[in-house]
Design an enzyme around this catalytic site. Structure first.
Site, PDB file in Angstrom:
ATOM      1  N   GLU A  34     -19.437  76.299  86.591  1.00  0.00           N
ATOM      2  CA  GLU A  34     -19.846  77.649  86.181  1.00  0.00           C
ATOM      3  C   GLU A  34     -18.763  78.662  86.503  1.00  0.00           C
ATOM      4  O   GLU A  34     -18.161  78.620  87.584  1.00  0.00           O
ATOM      5  CB  GLU A  34     -21.138  78.012  86.921  1.00  0.00           C
ATOM      6  N   ASP A  37     -14.731  78.322  82.885  1.00  0.00           N
ATOM      7  CA  ASP A  37     -14.110  78.170  81.547  1.00  0.00           C
ATOM      8  C   ASP A  37     -12.983  79.172  81.308  1.00  0.00           C
ATOM      9  O   ASP A  37     -11.930  78.816  80.783  1.00  0.00           O
ATOM     10  CB  ASP A  37     -15.158  78.173  80.411  1.00  0.00           C
ATOM     11  N   SER A 126     -28.018  81.771  73.175  1.00  0.00           N
ATOM     12  CA  SER A 126     -28.576  82.076  71.857  1.00  0.00           C
ATOM     13  C   SER A 126     -27.482  82.667  70.962  1.00  0.00           C
ATOM     14  O   SER A 126     -27.498  82.451  69.747  1.00  0.00           O
ATOM     15  CB  SER A 126     -29.745  83.044  71.978  1.00  0.00           C
ATOM     16  N   ASP A 171     -19.609  77.967  75.625  1.00  0.00           N
ATOM     17  CA  ASP A 171     -20.862  77.988  74.858  1.00  0.00           C
ATOM     18  C   ASP A 171     -20.632  77.582  73.405  1.00  0.00           C
ATOM     19  O   ASP A 171     -21.393  76.804  72.828  1.00  0.00           O
ATOM     20  CB  ASP A 171     -21.485  79.388  74.917  1.00  0.00           C
TER      21      ASP A 171
HETATM   22  C1  GLA Z   1     -21.369  82.847  79.940  1.00  0.00           C
HETATM   23  C2  GLA Z   1     -20.109  82.800  79.096  1.00  0.00           C
HETATM   24  C3  GLA Z   1     -19.390  81.465  79.256  1.00  0.00           C
HETATM   25  C4  GLA Z   1     -19.177  81.126  80.733  1.00  0.00           C
HETATM   26  C5  GLA Z   1     -20.471  81.309  81.519  1.00  0.00           C
HETATM   27  C6  GLA Z   1     -20.277  81.129  83.008  1.00  0.00           C
HETATM   28  O1  GLA Z   1     -22.288  81.899  79.471  1.00  0.00           O
HETATM   29  O2  GLA Z   1     -20.443  82.981  77.730  1.00  0.00           O
HETATM   30  O3  GLA Z   1     -18.165  81.496  78.558  1.00  0.00           O
HETATM   31  O4  GLA Z   1     -18.142  81.904  81.279  1.00  0.00           O
HETATM   32  O5  GLA Z   1     -21.053  82.580  81.303  1.00  0.00           O
HETATM   33  O6  GLA Z   1     -19.925  79.824  83.299  1.00  0.00           O
END
Ligand code: GLA
Length: 385
Positions: A34, A37, A126, A171
């Site tokens: 988490e 990315d 979403s 995502d």
């Molecule tokens: C959100 C962002 C992702 C990622 C997460 C944390 O979902 O859209 O790109 O950074 O937070 O891991």
């Protein structure tokens, strides 16, 4: 009625003929990795069996006209005159049209009906689901070849540059290229992926705290800046390049807050690699412990949990079926994810919901999730699934 049938039937009722295509793209839950990315790190999400669905037919002109069953509203735009506007939901579709056109994809107009069951604003992506479903709709209507990684990057660009949310690539990647029954290890620097099976006889349960924090974007951008500052202090392109050993030896050069942020990212990358190993061995206990450790790191070092997330995670861990639990997504509210024994998953969810309700007065939602495939054309003339 399935969403597939729902959007097809609504299309037929609205346009007086069946849709030429039905497309879908899933939301996601991240098992571990988490806030890594955007540090060029690694993540381990899975696409879930909740998705955005669009039934559509190409148009002869350059108009895109979409009816949202969830919002009971229609919106439209012209591919030759893209400009920002309202309502907010159509901006995701417009942003994808903009990013695809800029990248040279020839786009045809289409008309369609959209509906979804990815809860909005809950941290289950979403937005990525609507973006990838839109990209699939354009692909179906326009007939260009589908390259999941490239399309994911363009959808991220739509979100960054058109919608204005500075998210990483996780995502959109998982919504584009997820695989049924598997989580996906994504290297966010190279975009290489590796499908990793869930441990046998386990289930992934999403626990929605029913809390949402308004200022997620600014807090998220602040974390990004702190991570960039930490990388700069180490003289590397991204925190991905800092090893746990180097952090231990040189971390004292950072101010205490920046050090905590960096420590989360560096240790989270290591935990994510360890999680893949645990999954390959089918070791649910080890995976659960890593998820627990991830939550502690997000709570104390990265400081992106809230009371509701901490409470639901503690309640989840207190149940006999639970191997481990942690917040998932950006944080500050939204959802937690738990790894549990499959046969007790429903009972687990019921007990967690009851205890959480009693502790907080809030009404949580519980989803036992199956890992699903990424965005696809599920029905259509000459469909390219
Ligand atoms: C959100 C962002 C992702 C990622 C997460 C944390 O979902 O859209 O790109 O950074 O937070 O891991």
């Amino acid at each position: 009625m399935s969403l597939h049938t729902l959007v097809s039937t609504a299309f037929q009722a609205r346009f007086g003929r069946p849709p030429a295509y039905v497309v879908r793209a899933p939301g996601r839950v991240n098992l571990i990795g988490e806030h890594t990315d955007y540090n060029d790190g690694i993540v381990l999400p899975m696409a879930i069996d909740r998705a955005v669905w669009i039934a559509l037919s190409p148009r002869a002109d350059r108009q895109v006209r979409v009816y949202s069953l969830d919002l009971k509203a229609e919106a439209a735009f012209d591919l030759d005159a893209l400009s920002r506007g309202r309502p907010a939901w159509i901006e995701y579709l417009k942003g994808v049209a903009w990013a695809l056109s800029e990248a040279g994809y020839p786009l045809a107009g289409w008309e369609g009906v959209v509906a979804g069951d990815v809860p909005r604003g809950a941290g289950l992506s979403s937005s990525a689901a609507i973006e990838l479903a839109t990209a699939r709709a354009f692909q179906a209507a326009s007939g260009f070849p589908w390259q999941g990684k490239e399309i994911a990057l363009l959808c991220q660009r739509a979100e960054n540059r058109w919608v204005g949310m500075n998210c990483g690539i996780m995502d959109q990647m998982i919504s584009a290229v997820g695989r049924a029954g598997h989580a996906l290890l994504i290297d966010c620097r190279t975009l290489e992926t590796q499908a990793v099976p869930l441990p046998p006889a386990t289930a992934v349960v999403v626990l929605d705290t029913a809390t949402r924090r308004g200022l997620v974007d600014s807090a998220y951008n602040e974390r990004r800046r702190q991570c960039e500052a930490a990388a700069a202090a180490f003289g590397v392109p991204a925190l991905r390049d800092v090893t746990p050993e180097r952090l231990a030896a040189e971390g004292h050069r950072l101010d205490p807050v920046t050090l905590r942020r960096a420590r989360h990212v560096v240790t989270e990358n290591a935990r994510t690699l360890a999680a893949v190993e645990a999954m390959q061995k089918g070791d649910a206990v080890a995976l659960g412990r890593l998820m627990d450790a991830s939550h502690a790191s997000l709570r104390y070092d990265f400081e992106v949990t809230n009371d509701a997330l901490n409470t639901i995670v503690e309640i989840a861990r207190g149940q006999p079926e639970c191997y481990g639990a942690r917040m998932t997504g950006a944080g500050f509210g939204g959802c937690a994810v738990a790894l549990v024994r499959a046969e007790g998953a429903e009972a687990f969810g019921g007990r967690v919901a009851a205890a959480y309700r009693q502790a907080t007065g809030l009404e949580p939602a519980v989803y036992v999730c199956a890992a699903s495939d990424g965005a696809s054309v599920v029905e259509g003339v000459g469909s390219h699934a």
